[in-house]
Design an enzyme around this catalytic site. Sequence first.
Site, mmCIF file in Angstrom:
data_model
loop_
_atom_site.group_PDB
_atom_site.id
_atom_site.type_symbol
_atom_site.label_atom_id
_atom_site.label_comp_id
_atom_site.label_asym_id
_atom_site.label_seq_id
_atom_site.Cartn_x
_atom_site.Cartn_y
_atom_site.Cartn_z
ATOM 1 N N ARG A 1 -26.300 -18.752 -3.175
ATOM 2 C CA ARG A 1 -25.213 -18.660 -2.573
ATOM 3 C C ARG A 1 -24.160 -19.803 -2.949
ATOM 4 O O ARG A 1 -22.989 -19.791 -2.506
ATOM 5 C CB ARG A 1 -25.487 -18.905 -0.992
ATOM 6 C CG ARG A 1 -26.414 -17.647 -0.546
ATOM 7 C CD ARG A 1 -26.266 -17.582 0.974
ATOM 8 N NE ARG A 1 -27.027 -18.966 1.442
ATOM 9 C CZ ARG A 1 -28.285 -18.928 1.913
ATOM 10 N NH1 ARG A 1 -29.000 -18.025 1.732
ATOM 11 N NH2 ARG A 1 -28.734 -20.104 2.575
ATOM 12 N N GLY B 1 -21.497 -28.398 7.608
ATOM 13 C CA GLY B 1 -22.511 -28.687 8.450
ATOM 14 C C GLY B 1 -23.597 -29.609 7.786
ATOM 15 O O GLY B 1 -24.129 -30.570 8.462
ATOM 16 N N ARG C 1 -13.484 -26.580 9.266
ATOM 17 C CA ARG C 1 -15.193 -26.417 9.045
ATOM 18 C C ARG C 1 -15.253 -25.462 7.970
ATOM 19 O O ARG C 1 -14.674 -24.397 7.842
ATOM 20 C CB ARG C 1 -15.709 -25.840 10.277
ATOM 21 C CG ARG C 1 -17.110 -25.291 10.161
ATOM 22 C CD ARG C 1 -17.669 -24.941 11.487
ATOM 23 N NE ARG C 1 -18.854 -24.061 11.405
ATOM 24 C CZ ARG C 1 -19.969 -24.111 10.724
ATOM 25 N NH1 ARG C 1 -20.198 -25.244 10.031
ATOM 26 N NH2 ARG C 1 -20.632 -23.064 10.556
ATOM 27 N N ARG D 1 -24.315 -31.056 1.640
ATOM 28 C CA ARG D 1 -23.046 -30.532 0.891
ATOM 29 C C ARG D 1 -21.879 -31.404 0.876
ATOM 30 O O ARG D 1 -21.072 -31.043 0.180
ATOM 31 C CB ARG D 1 -22.786 -29.156 1.913
ATOM 32 C CG ARG D 1 -21.923 -28.219 1.320
ATOM 33 C CD ARG D 1 -22.161 -26.849 1.632
ATOM 34 N NE ARG D 1 -23.123 -26.233 0.505
ATOM 35 C CZ ARG D 1 -23.911 -25.404 0.646
ATOM 36 N NH1 ARG D 1 -24.154 -24.875 1.869
ATOM 37 N NH2 ARG D 1 -24.706 -24.821 -0.199
ATOM 38 N N ARG E 1 -26.721 -42.332 10.701
ATOM 39 C CA ARG E 1 -27.503 -40.973 10.903
ATOM 40 C C ARG E 1 -27.564 -40.167 9.415
ATOM 41 O O ARG E 1 -27.961 -38.962 9.479
ATOM 42 C CB ARG E 1 -27.137 -40.154 11.910
ATOM 43 C CG ARG E 1 -27.401 -40.998 13.236
ATOM 44 C CD ARG E 1 -26.937 -40.074 14.565
ATOM 45 N NE ARG E 1 -27.243 -40.799 15.744
ATOM 46 C CZ ARG E 1 -27.996 -40.078 16.677
ATOM 47 N NH1 ARG E 1 -28.609 -39.255 16.489
ATOM 48 N NH2 ARG E 1 -28.084 -41.211 17.778
ATOM 49 N N ASP F 1 -26.213 -14.550 5.316
ATOM 50 C CA ASP F 1 -27.192 -13.626 5.832
ATOM 51 C C ASP F 1 -26.575 -12.461 6.747
ATOM 52 O O ASP F 1 -25.458 -12.507 7.251
ATOM 53 C CB ASP F 1 -28.415 -14.251 6.490
ATOM 54 C CG ASP F 1 -28.024 -15.005 7.639
ATOM 55 O OD1 ASP F 1 -27.390 -16.319 7.393
ATOM 56 O OD2 ASP F 1 -27.889 -14.290 9.017
ATOM 57 N N SER G 1 -21.608 -21.708 7.235
ATOM 58 C CA SER G 1 -22.268 -20.405 6.896
ATOM 59 C C SER G 1 -22.296 -19.408 8.248
ATOM 60 O O SER G 1 -22.156 -20.332 9.221
ATOM 61 C CB SER G 1 -23.525 -20.394 6.046
ATOM 62 O OG SER G 1 -24.462 -21.271 7.016
HETATM 63 N N1 HPA Z 1 -27.127 -17.488 13.155
HETATM 64 C C1 HPA Z 1 -26.311 -18.330 13.609
HETATM 65 N N2 HPA Z 1 -25.601 -19.501 12.701
HETATM 66 C C2 HPA Z 1 -25.877 -19.086 11.537
HETATM 67 C C3 HPA Z 1 -26.556 -17.781 11.112
HETATM 68 C C4 HPA Z 1 -26.832 -16.888 11.837
HETATM 69 O O1 HPA Z 1 -27.719 -15.769 11.426
HETATM 70 N N3 HPA Z 1 -26.464 -17.769 9.737
HETATM 71 C C5 HPA Z 1 -25.726 -19.081 9.214
HETATM 72 N N4 HPA Z 1 -25.557 -19.738 10.291
#
Ligand code: HPA
Length: 235
Positions: free
Chosen positions: A220, A23, A90, A27, A46, A206, A93
């Site tokens: 991470r 994303g 892709r 990175r 961009r 998370d 995270s």
């Molecule tokens: N929600 C949506 N997208 C995400 C999250 C999340 O908790 N963590 C990483 N990408």
Amino acid sequence: MSIPTPHINAKQGDFARTVLMPGDPLRSKFIAETFFEDPVLVNNVRGVQGYTGTYKGKKVSVMASGMGQPAIGIYSYELFKFYDVENIIRIGSCGSIVPELHVRDIIIAQGACTNGNFASQYKLPGTFCPIASFDLLEKAVAATRNAGVNFKVGNILSSDVFYDDAGSAMDWAKMGVLGVEMEAAALYCNAARLGKNGLCICTVSDSFLYPEENTTAEERQESFTKMMEIALEIA
Ligand code: HPA
């Protein structure tokens, strides 16, 4: 339409058949500089950095998607349709919504549910089910087994909201959905529509169930590196 596209200022042949897609544009730069031999910057419209180089002798590209289904919808469509890219992986995270998956674990997204409207453009008389390329999925599972990390293969939710005020993400866990991110469903739709291959691999950044596990981006990094290596192996 032809190339360059409104969002990618590269020439025909600048991209490899396989593009890794994080994303975050930074990175993308990190992957190119860390893993590629002779990386060349092929797009920077961009600030969405795209690089092509070689990994273990094979040509491979990396380009960021930005956040959300509209963003990955644009970049993956243009790469598939106008730059003859065959595979987009892709590497993102996600938030875990199940007890078996902790921060730093990996989810390989076999399918991507969504609360978004991306597929409404196709005017289908029902609900389209966005799924990963089986070929890429199989290869990813084999590579992840070898990497010795805790992982699960299954459904994820591509949500249009990050700040889930109503807490509705957890409702998807009741359907066996493993985690929440924001892009895979649109990637899988574009791949299906254009006869190409899409896959989403996510590191759990998370946990909705174990918020005390949440760590900083730097902490991470190591698990992200493992995921990048898995994606590069299958590329
Ligand atoms: N929600 C949506 N997208 C995400 C999250 C999340 O908790 N963590 C990483 N990408």
